[in-house]
Scaffold this motif. Sequence first.
Motif, PDB file in Angstrom:
ATOM      1  N   LEU A  16       5.250   4.059  -6.981  1.00 16.24           N
ATOM      2  CA  LEU A  16       6.692   4.308  -7.050  1.00 16.24           C
ATOM      3  C   LEU A  16       7.427   3.738  -5.845  1.00 16.24           C
ATOM      4  O   LEU A  16       8.592   3.367  -5.948  1.00 16.24           O
ATOM      5  CB  LEU A  16       6.966   5.812  -7.143  1.00 16.24           C
ATOM      6  CG  LEU A  16       6.379   6.544  -8.341  1.00 16.24           C
ATOM      7  CD1 LEU A  16       6.668   8.042  -8.240  1.00 16.24           C
ATOM      8  CD2 LEU A  16       6.909   5.980  -9.641  1.00 16.24           C
ATOM      9  N   LEU A  17       6.761   3.709  -4.699  1.00 18.93           N
ATOM     10  CA  LEU A  17       7.390   3.232  -3.460  1.00 18.93           C
ATOM     11  C   LEU A  17       6.312   2.671  -2.559  1.00 18.93           C
ATOM     12  O   LEU A  17       5.270   3.308  -2.361  1.00 18.93           O
ATOM     13  CB  LEU A  17       8.118   4.383  -2.753  1.00 18.93           C
ATOM     14  CG  LEU A  17       8.759   4.068  -1.403  1.00 18.93           C
ATOM     15  CD1 LEU A  17       9.936   3.112  -1.571  1.00 18.93           C
ATOM     16  CD2 LEU A  17       9.217   5.349  -0.718  1.00 18.93           C
ATOM     17  N   SER A  18       6.563   1.486  -2.027  1.00 19.54           N
ATOM     18  CA  SER A  18       5.636   0.889  -1.078  1.00 19.54           C
ATOM     19  C   SER A  18       6.444   0.251   0.046  1.00 19.54           C
ATOM     20  O   SER A  18       7.190  -0.695  -0.182  1.00 19.54           O
ATOM     21  CB  SER A  18       4.763  -0.166  -1.767  1.00 19.54           C
ATOM     22  OG  SER A  18       3.888  -0.755  -0.829  1.00 19.54           O
ATOM     23  N   GLN A  19       6.307   0.817   1.214  1.00 17.10           N
ATOM     24  CA  GLN A  19       6.951   0.272   2.407  1.00 17.10           C
ATOM     25  C   GLN A  19       5.867   0.066   3.454  1.00 17.10           C
ATOM     26  O   GLN A  19       4.730   0.505   3.275  1.00 17.10           O
ATOM     27  CB  GLN A  19       8.027   1.221   2.930  1.00 17.10           C
ATOM     28  CG  GLN A  19       9.194   1.377   1.994  1.00 17.10           C
ATOM     29  CD  GLN A  19      10.308   2.198   2.616  1.00 17.10           C
ATOM     30  OE1 GLN A  19      10.164   2.797   3.669  1.00 17.10           O
ATOM     31  NE2 GLN A  19      11.444   2.227   1.945  1.00 17.10           N
TER      32      GLN A  19
ATOM     33  N   SER B  55       3.787   5.064   1.404  1.00 14.32           N
ATOM     34  CA  SER B  55       3.718   4.742  -0.021  1.00 14.32           C
ATOM     35  C   SER B  55       3.767   6.035  -0.831  1.00 14.32           C
ATOM     36  O   SER B  55       3.388   7.103  -0.351  1.00 14.32           O
ATOM     37  CB  SER B  55       2.444   3.958  -0.356  1.00 14.32           C
ATOM     38  OG  SER B  55       1.308   4.767  -0.178  1.00 14.32           O
TER      39      SER B  55
ATOM     40  N   LYS C 103       2.779   7.211  -4.834  1.00 16.66           N
ATOM     41  CA  LYS C 103       2.233   6.855  -6.140  1.00 16.66           C
ATOM     42  C   LYS C 103       2.069   8.127  -6.959  1.00 16.66           C
ATOM     43  O   LYS C 103       2.051   9.234  -6.422  1.00 16.66           O
ATOM     44  CB  LYS C 103       0.910   6.112  -6.012  1.00 16.66           C
ATOM     45  CG  LYS C 103      -0.204   6.916  -5.396  1.00 16.66           C
ATOM     46  CD  LYS C 103      -1.475   6.097  -5.241  1.00 16.66           C
ATOM     47  CE  LYS C 103      -2.565   6.928  -4.596  1.00 16.66           C
ATOM     48  NZ  LYS C 103      -3.812   6.215  -4.461  1.00 16.66           N
TER      49      LYS C 103
ATOM     50  N   THR D 145      12.255   6.651   6.656  1.00 17.17           N
ATOM     51  CA  THR D 145      11.821   6.500   5.261  1.00 17.17           C
ATOM     52  C   THR D 145      11.970   7.767   4.428  1.00 17.17           C
ATOM     53  O   THR D 145      11.831   7.718   3.203  1.00 17.17           O
ATOM     54  CB  THR D 145      10.346   6.059   5.210  1.00 17.17           C
ATOM     55  OG1 THR D 145       9.554   7.021   5.892  1.00 17.17           O
ATOM     56  CG2 THR D 145      10.154   4.690   5.821  1.00 17.17           C
TER      57      THR D 145
ATOM     58  N   GLU E 154      14.641   7.839   1.376  1.00 17.04           N
ATOM     59  CA  GLU E 154      14.247   7.043   0.211  1.00 17.04           C
ATOM     60  C   GLU E 154      13.053   7.677  -0.486  1.00 17.04           C
ATOM     61  O   GLU E 154      12.993   7.728  -1.716  1.00 17.04           O
ATOM     62  CB  GLU E 154      13.924   5.610   0.611  1.00 17.04           C
ATOM     63  CG  GLU E 154      13.650   4.733  -0.591  1.00 17.04           C
ATOM     64  CD  GLU E 154      13.494   3.268  -0.241  1.00 17.04           C
ATOM     65  OE1 GLU E 154      13.357   2.482  -1.193  1.00 17.04           O
ATOM     66  OE2 GLU E 154      13.492   2.905   0.942  1.00 17.04           O
ATOM     67  N   LEU E 155      12.097   8.176   0.286  1.00 18.62           N
ATOM     68  CA  LEU E 155      10.931   8.851  -0.278  1.00 18.62           C
ATOM     69  C   LEU E 155      11.355  10.053  -1.117  1.00 18.62           C
ATOM     70  O   LEU E 155      10.900  10.234  -2.245  1.00 18.62           O
ATOM     71  CB  LEU E 155       9.992   9.274   0.850  1.00 18.62           C
ATOM     72  CG  LEU E 155       8.678   9.929   0.464  1.00 18.62           C
ATOM     73  CD1 LEU E 155       7.807   8.980  -0.345  1.00 18.62           C
ATOM     74  CD2 LEU E 155       7.946  10.380   1.720  1.00 18.62           C
TER      75      LEU E 155
ATOM     76  N   VAL F 117      13.207   8.778  -4.388  1.00 13.58           N
ATOM     77  CA  VAL F 117      12.327   8.183  -5.390  1.00 13.58           C
ATOM     78  C   VAL F 117      11.484   9.262  -6.070  1.00 13.58           C
ATOM     79  O   VAL F 117      11.341   9.277  -7.298  1.00 13.58           O
ATOM     80  CB  VAL F 117      11.438   7.087  -4.754  1.00 13.58           C
ATOM     81  CG1 VAL F 117      10.360   6.625  -5.716  1.00 13.58           C
ATOM     82  CG2 VAL F 117      12.288   5.909  -4.303  1.00 13.58           C
TER      83      VAL F 117
ATOM     84  N   TRP G 207      11.707  10.507 -10.064  1.00 13.24           N
ATOM     85  CA  TRP G 207      10.553  10.570 -10.959  1.00 13.24           C
ATOM     86  C   TRP G 207      10.405  11.972 -11.558  1.00 13.24           C
ATOM     87  O   TRP G 207      10.149  12.121 -12.752  1.00 13.24           O
ATOM     88  CB  TRP G 207       9.269  10.162 -10.227  1.00 13.24           C
ATOM     89  CG  TRP G 207       8.095  10.197 -11.132  1.00 13.24           C
ATOM     90  CD1 TRP G 207       7.681   9.213 -11.983  1.00 13.24           C
ATOM     91  CD2 TRP G 207       7.195  11.292 -11.333  1.00 13.24           C
ATOM     92  NE1 TRP G 207       6.580   9.630 -12.692  1.00 13.24           N
ATOM     93  CE2 TRP G 207       6.254  10.900 -12.310  1.00 13.24           C
ATOM     94  CE3 TRP G 207       7.084  12.565 -10.772  1.00 13.24           C
ATOM     95  CZ2 TRP G 207       5.233  11.736 -12.741  1.00 13.24           C
ATOM     96  CZ3 TRP G 207       6.062  13.394 -11.204  1.00 13.24           C
ATOM     97  CH2 TRP G 207       5.143  12.984 -12.170  1.00 13.24           C
TER      98      TRP G 207
END
Length: 110
Positions: free
Chosen positions: A4-7, A11, A13, A29, A32-33, A36, A40
């Motif tokens: 779902l998010l990778s920085q 991350s 998932k 972060t 945004e975490l 996201v 979901w």
Amino acid sequence: MTLLLSQSQVSLKVEQGTLYVAGDAGMATAAELAAVGSKWLKATELNAVALDFSGVQKASSAVVSVLFEWLRTCQACEITVSGVMLSAPLERLAALSEVEALIHSPTLAR
């Protein structure tokens, strides 16, 4: 597994109804975490989820804030939280800030 998010530092998932956070999520972060993950959760058709922060090796109040945001989202969407897993550093931070009872409350599972 769905990423779902990778920085560079964090991350997010999802796999089999569990949101997995890994890396060092800090203030930069966390927003945004949280967004996201909440997006979901609002879109999922699952009735129960688990939240796994065992891959976060740096204690951060920003990560705890993300966790509480997701718990509120689950409550609002009537999603049962089947479990919350924290890394050792996050467990220590939760204990020091006296919020572990809120995180591991038996009332999380609805």
